[in-house]
Scaffold this active site. Structure first.
Site, PDB file in Angstrom:
ATOM      1  N   GLU A  94       4.477  -5.997   7.140  1.00 48.61           N
ATOM      2  CA  GLU A  94       3.976  -4.609   7.636  1.00 48.61           C
ATOM      3  C   GLU A  94       4.087  -4.619   9.437  1.00 48.61           C
ATOM      4  O   GLU A  94       4.287  -3.200   9.474  1.00 48.61           O
ATOM      5  CB  GLU A  94       2.073  -4.640   7.839  1.00 48.61           C
ATOM      6  CG  GLU A  94       1.366  -4.874   6.577  1.00 48.61           C
ATOM      7  CD  GLU A  94       1.898  -6.037   5.702  1.00 48.61           C
ATOM      8  OE1 GLU A  94       1.232  -5.653   3.771  1.00 48.61           O
ATOM      9  OE2 GLU A  94       2.340  -6.567   5.527  1.00 48.61           O
ATOM     10  N   GLU A 138      -1.033  -9.289  -0.535  1.00 45.31           N
ATOM     11  CA  GLU A 138      -2.637  -9.643  -0.295  1.00 45.31           C
ATOM     12  C   GLU A 138      -3.202  -9.084  -1.914  1.00 45.31           C
ATOM     13  O   GLU A 138      -4.216 -10.173  -2.172  1.00 45.31           O
ATOM     14  CB  GLU A 138      -3.367  -8.585   0.378  1.00 45.31           C
ATOM     15  CG  GLU A 138      -2.208  -8.449   1.896  1.00 45.31           C
ATOM     16  CD  GLU A 138      -2.810  -7.557   2.862  1.00 45.31           C
ATOM     17  OE1 GLU A 138      -3.271  -8.040   3.928  1.00 45.31           O
ATOM     18  OE2 GLU A 138      -2.213  -6.203   2.150  1.00 45.31           O
ATOM     19  N   GLY A 197       0.494  -5.032   1.234  1.00 43.68           N
ATOM     20  CA  GLY A 197      -0.564  -5.260   0.351  1.00 43.68           C
ATOM     21  C   GLY A 197      -0.625  -5.424  -1.664  1.00 43.68           C
ATOM     22  O   GLY A 197      -1.465  -6.061  -2.129  1.00 43.68           O
ATOM     23  N   ALA A 232       0.797  -0.997  -0.080  1.00 43.00           N
ATOM     24  CA  ALA A 232      -0.427  -0.108  -0.385  1.00 43.00           C
ATOM     25  C   ALA A 232       0.580   1.077   0.091  1.00 43.00           C
ATOM     26  O   ALA A 232       2.392   1.277   0.020  1.00 43.00           O
ATOM     27  CB  ALA A 232      -0.551   0.096   1.367  1.00 43.00           C
TER      28      ALA A 232
HETATM   29  N1  T1G Z   1       4.484   3.593  -0.113  1.00 41.83           N
HETATM   30  C1  T1G Z   1       4.963   4.579  -0.609  1.00 41.83           C
HETATM   31  N2  T1G Z   1       6.489   5.023  -0.736  1.00 41.83           N
HETATM   32  C2  T1G Z   1       7.395   4.007  -0.852  1.00 41.83           C
HETATM   33  C3  T1G Z   1       7.521   2.754  -0.658  1.00 41.83           C
HETATM   34  C4  T1G Z   1       5.533   2.738  -0.199  1.00 41.83           C
HETATM   35  N3  T1G Z   1       4.575   0.889   0.135  1.00 41.83           N
HETATM   36  N4  T1G Z   1       7.460   1.512  -0.763  1.00 41.83           N
HETATM   37  C5  T1G Z   1       8.711   2.287  -1.660  1.00 41.83           C
HETATM   38  N5  T1G Z   1       8.861   3.869  -0.846  1.00 41.83           N
HETATM   39  C6  T1G Z   1       9.456   4.482  -1.562  1.00 41.83           C
HETATM   40  C7  T1G Z   1      10.755   5.526  -0.952  1.00 41.83           C
HETATM   41  O1  T1G Z   1      10.394   5.971  -0.195  1.00 41.83           O
HETATM   42  C8  T1G Z   1      11.487   5.361  -1.667  1.00 41.83           C
HETATM   43  O2  T1G Z   1      11.256   6.642  -2.197  1.00 41.83           O
HETATM   44  C9  T1G Z   1      11.137   4.597  -3.460  1.00 41.83           C
HETATM   45  O3  T1G Z   1      10.338   4.963  -3.184  1.00 41.83           O
HETATM   46  C10 T1G Z   1      12.795   3.958  -3.280  1.00 41.83           C
HETATM   47  O4  T1G Z   1      12.693   3.282  -2.209  1.00 41.83           O
HETATM   48  C11 T1G Z   1      -3.041  -2.105   3.780  1.00 41.83           C
HETATM   49  C12 T1G Z   1      -0.571  -1.994   5.204  1.00 41.83           C
HETATM   50  C13 T1G Z   1      10.537  -2.442  -1.687  1.00 41.83           C
HETATM   51  C14 T1G Z   1      12.003  -3.318  -0.858  1.00 41.83           C
HETATM   52  O5  T1G Z   1       6.751  -2.501   3.679  1.00 41.83           O
HETATM   53  O6  T1G Z   1      11.210  -2.347   1.805  1.00 41.83           O
HETATM   54  O7  T1G Z   1       0.776  -2.888   2.418  1.00 41.83           O
HETATM   55  O8  T1G Z   1      13.151   8.157  -1.084  1.00 41.83           O
HETATM   56  O9  T1G Z   1      14.576   3.760  -1.458  1.00 41.83           O
HETATM   57  O10 T1G Z   1      16.303  -0.059  -1.463  1.00 41.83           O
HETATM   58  O11 T1G Z   1      -1.593  -4.271   3.940  1.00 41.83           O
HETATM   59  O12 T1G Z   1      10.950   0.222  -0.677  1.00 41.83           O
HETATM   60  O13 T1G Z   1      13.133   7.920  -3.561  1.00 41.83           O
HETATM   61  O14 T1G Z   1      11.431   9.457  -2.214  1.00 41.83           O
HETATM   62  O15 T1G Z   1      13.153   1.778  -0.524  1.00 41.83           O
HETATM   63  O16 T1G Z   1      14.999  -0.479  -3.957  1.00 41.83           O
HETATM   64  C15 T1G Z   1       4.118  -2.444   3.113  1.00 41.83           C
HETATM   65  C16 T1G Z   1       8.493  -1.090   1.916  1.00 41.83           C
HETATM   66  C17 T1G Z   1       3.606  -1.649   2.754  1.00 41.83           C
HETATM   67  C18 T1G Z   1       7.606  -2.741   1.788  1.00 41.83           C
HETATM   68  C19 T1G Z   1      12.916  -1.303  -2.733  1.00 41.83           C
HETATM   69  N6  T1G Z   1       5.301  -2.475   2.309  1.00 41.83           N
HETATM   70  N7  T1G Z   1       9.379  -0.782   0.194  1.00 41.83           N
HETATM   71  O17 T1G Z   1      13.974  -1.124  -1.280  1.00 41.83           O
HETATM   72  O18 T1G Z   1      14.017   1.030  -2.493  1.00 41.83           O
HETATM   73  S1  T1G Z   1       1.798  -1.535   3.913  1.00 41.83           S
HETATM   74  C20 T1G Z   1       6.486  -2.181   2.741  1.00 41.83           C
HETATM   75  C21 T1G Z   1      10.913  -1.533   0.699  1.00 41.83           C
HETATM   76  C22 T1G Z   1       1.131  -2.604   3.588  1.00 41.83           C
HETATM   77  C23 T1G Z   1      -0.874  -3.646   4.037  1.00 41.83           C
HETATM   78  C24 T1G Z   1      -0.043  -3.261   4.262  1.00 41.83           C
HETATM   79  C25 T1G Z   1      11.473  -1.184  -0.418  1.00 41.83           C
HETATM   80  C26 T1G Z   1      11.806  -2.299  -1.381  1.00 41.83           C
HETATM   81  P1  T1G Z   1      12.162   8.074  -2.522  1.00 41.83           P
HETATM   82  P2  T1G Z   1      13.436   1.906  -1.660  1.00 41.83           P
HETATM   83  P3  T1G Z   1      14.380  -0.066  -2.529  1.00 41.83           P
END
Ligand code: T1G
Length: 689
Positions: free
Chosen positions: A125, A105, A102, A63
């Site tokens: 999460e 999911e 998400g 998400a």
């Molecule tokens: N939402 C918004 N921005 C995100 C994002 C996300 N989920 N994931 C990454 N970004 C942005 C990040 O801030 C950065 O921005 C750019 O993308 C590149 O990321 C309903 C509740 C995928 C392994 O926890 O672990 O889903 O700094 O530098 O090293 O159940 O990003 O360039 O402006 O980290 O190649 C669950 C989070 C969400 C995964 C890639 N998902 N992301 O790593 O790049 S909660 C996560 C990561 C959810 C549902 C729920 C990593 C990555 P900027 P990066 P990377």
């Protein structure tokens, strides 16, 4: 459809492609057109199957975290998955890169999942202080079994494609053109004919569930979370999937999610998610990083060996230099032993160990560093020794090589100035054990060139470290604030608190251990040498060290460690020593409460953080939070000291600092002007002078 969602057709197979760089987060501007596309294709008679795929480097990584804490715009993810599960024709998620949160999911809402061999799948999460809020805790156990789901969701650690296939999370793994193979797979399913069973209707694994075994595992996991709410909620929600009907469990998941997303812990952990990414941004857009193909490490002791392993673990060939063959052999043997421990623990394969050891080249000749692109020293923490090493490096290192200093407090400018190439000198302050600890303070010296700095930061990320750029001052960010946090510890002991009482306040706060137990673990002699070098004293700790009590390694420090155990036991000698020293100073012991201990240890630390921002030693308050969470075990659920100051109340902190300043006259309690400005503006942003 829209810029973010497009549909292509291959015969009867429709491919819905999400394109929302950089990580295809399920932002509202994606969800809306995605919902429209799915409804259309569901009802389109000549569409026989639907594939959901993503453009760019990854499948949906979750998400959109930036949308949390704001009113939810419909359709939300659950509504999209509910529509997916009404589709009778086969639906297939084609996964490459990462399917996280998400994103996974959404894929669990499809009948089938196929993955690229390099894909990773998970529900992380919990690392954001949340639980999967789109049905992940209810659907995943139906596919991989409750125990596997419990471990995946409570740890938040993704699994690779091979394990996903083995556990039944995906139906096929492909090398090569994923979309073409997904289309073939979907066509085969069409050929086989329905009905196709959505994950929600797979109940076999739940029926076989062993609830006592589940509860035992959940209790074991819960024992490790130190006050964090999300892991507990995750375990409860997976348990609900076993004990409740599907819709009931889904509703219960939602309730838990809403509670967590509005809580301080998740806000703190989301703050850290973005703070870590901000910290790695070096000003100056078009800086060309220098090419790093080989790394040199000088010194194969504890720090040098750990640093060398960190680079080898990142795939870099390492030239490890020591003054003598014996010292070199000793260092290499320790590295080999450390890898063997990882193999024994199952966290590393024998092959991987072999591959990493093959990256090492040992030497006792400075000349062998001539082909290194970055050389980092980890020699004795003494200015003269460092300058000698850099003088020799200056003579042999190739032009353009980055010369890095691993020091925890020496003046990097002074060492850089002792070379003919200060623009190539940067500080890289690793934390022990360097192959384990995530934090890396990258020290920008006065003359460090922007490309040398940017290269060091990028290299840190490539070896799995969390880099934070700091400027030169004594102790940089971490150790400088640690000194402020510790400066009252002795006074508190003399006035009546005990080491165990103070440590208990810290563990209750969320730390894995308090300052006295940490001192005993690290070795009291390190601080002692440091104090002596600076002409400072700590009457209790100094006396213990003069008596040869350095902590765990000598079996006695602030605590006793019987027969080599690591469990701290009360040390009556220390309690007697404290009483004697207090009597000598005419200090009458009194009852000291938890609040006072926090006010005299954590509040000065925040105040020092404000001074560090004033002096521009750190660029952002969030950088300080990243340092403390990744280098000093500050509880993630509190977001770091500067974030926590907001939760604790800056006015309250200022009030108590003023109180203690008046009472003691000590400088650590003199409120930094920037802290007063923060109290007015309510944010650390934009108030540094
Ligand atoms: N939402 C918004 N921005 C995100 C994002 C996300 N989920 N994931 C990454 N970004 C942005 C990040 O801030 C950065 O921005 C750019 O993308 C590149 O990321 C309903 C509740 C995928 C392994 O926890 O672990 O889903 O700094 O530098 O090293 O159940 O990003 O360039 O402006 O980290 O190649 C669950 C989070 C969400 C995964 C890639 N998902 N992301 O790593 O790049 S909660 C996560 C990561 C959810 C549902 C729920 C990593 C990555 P900027 P990066 P990377």
């Amino acid at each position: 459809m829209s810029n973010f969602v497009s549909v292509t057709r291959d015969g009867g197979v429709a491919v819905v492609t999400i394109d929302n760089p950089p990580v295809n987060a399920l932002s509202f501007h994606v969800r809306e057109p995605l919902m429209q596309a799915l409804v259309l294709l569901r009802d389109e008679p000549d569409v026989a199957a639907i594939i959901i795929a993503c453009a760019g480097r990854t499948f949906v990584a979750g998400a959109d975290i930036t949308e949390f804490g704001k009113p939810v715009q419909q359709p939300d993810l659950r509504a999209i998955i509910a529509v997916l599960e009404t589709i009778a024709k086969p639906t297939v998620a084609a996964i490459h890169g990462t399917a996280l949160g998400g994103g996974l999911e959404l894929a669990l809402g499809c009948h089938f999942r196929v993955a690229d061999a390099g894909a990773r799948l998970g529900l992380p999460e919990v690392k954001l202080g949340l639980l999967p809020g789109g049905g992940g805790t209810v659907r995943l156990p139906r596919l991989v079994g409750p125990l596997k789901a419990l471990n995946m969701i409570v740890s938040g650690t993704p699994i690779d494609a091979a394990e996903a296939l083995a556990t039944g999370l995906v139906d096929a793994v492909f090398d090569g053109d994923l979309i073409a193979q997904a289309i073939r797979f979907a066509s085969e399913m069409v050929g086989k004919g329905g009905p196709f069973t959505p994950a929600r209707d797979h109940n076999e694994l739940l029926k076989e569930a062993d609830l006592p075994a589940f509860d035992k595992e959940a209790a074991a996991l819960a024992g490790k979370v130190r006050g964090l709410e999300a892991p507990i909620a995750c375990a409860q929600s997976v348990r609900n999937a076993i004990t409740l009907g599907f819709d009931e469990a889904l509703a219960a998941e939602r309730e838990l999610f809403v509670k967590l997303v509005g809580g301080d812990q998740s806000r703190a952990q989301r703050h850290l998610f973005f703070a870590e990414r901000e910290a790695a941004k070096v000003p100056g857009k078009d800086i060309v990083r220098r090419k790093i193909a080989r790394v040199g490490v000088i010194g194969a002791g504890t720090m040098g060996g750990g640093i060398a392993m960190a680079f080898a673990n990142g795939g870099y060939p390492v030239t490890l230099l020591e003054t003598s063959r014996e010292a070199l052999e000793r260092g290499l043997a320790t590295i080999d032993k450390n890898y063997t421990v990882s193999v024994t623990r199952g966290s590393l394969s024998e092959d991987a160990k072999r591959q990493r050891l093959d990256l090492f080249k040992g030497s006792t000749d400075y000349g062998d560093l001539a082909d290194c692109d970055l050389i980092i020293e980890a020699v004795f923490e003494e200015m003269a020794v460092k300058k000698d090493v850099f003088g020799r490096l200056d003579a042999v290192a190739k032009s353009g090589a980055i010369l890095a200093i691993n020091t925890s407090y020496l003046d990097v400018n002074e060492i850089a100035a002792s070379t003919s190439r200060p623009q190539d000198v940067v500080g890289m302050h690793f934390f022990s054990p360097a192959n384990v600890m995530k934090l890396l303070e990258i020290v920008r010296a006065e003359k460090t060139a922007p490309d040398a700095l940017a290269t060091a930061v990028e290299l840190a990320r490539r070896i799995g470290k969390v880099p934070v750029v700091v400027s030169v001052c004594h102790g940089f960010v971490g150790n400088r604030m640690l000194a402020a946090r510790g400066s009252e510890s002795e006074a508190l002991l003399l006035e009546g608190a005990t080491p165990r009482q103070i440590d208990q306040v810290f563990t209750d706060f969320g730390w894995s251990m308090g300052p006295f137990q940490m001192g005993d673990l690290a070795g009291l002699d390190i601080g002692w040498r440091n104090r002596k070098a600076r002409g400072q004293t700590a009457v209790i700790a100094d006396t213990l060290c003069e008596q040869g009590h350095f902590g765990q390694k000598t079996g006695s420090g602030f605590y006793r460690y019987e027969n080599g155990s690591r469990t701290p036991a009360p040390n009556p000698e220390v309690e007697a020593l404290i009483r004697d020293k207090a009597a000598e100073k005419g200090i009458a012991p009194r009852v000291i409460g938890t609040e006072e201990i926090i006010e005299r240890t954590l509040y000065p630390m925040i105040n020092e953080g404000a001074k560090i921002l004033e002096e521009k030693i750190a660029a952002r308050a969030s950088d300080i939070d990243v340092v403390w969470v990744n280098g000093y075990g500050f509880p993630v659920g509190k977001g770091g000291p500067m974030f926590w100051a907001g939760l604790e109340g800056v006015d309250k902190i200022i009030g108590r600092l003023d109180h203690w300043h008046e009472r003691t006259g000590k400088d650590i309690f003199r409120v930094a002007p920037l802290l007063r400005r923060m109290a007015v503006s309510g944010s650390w942003e934009g108030i540094a002078s």
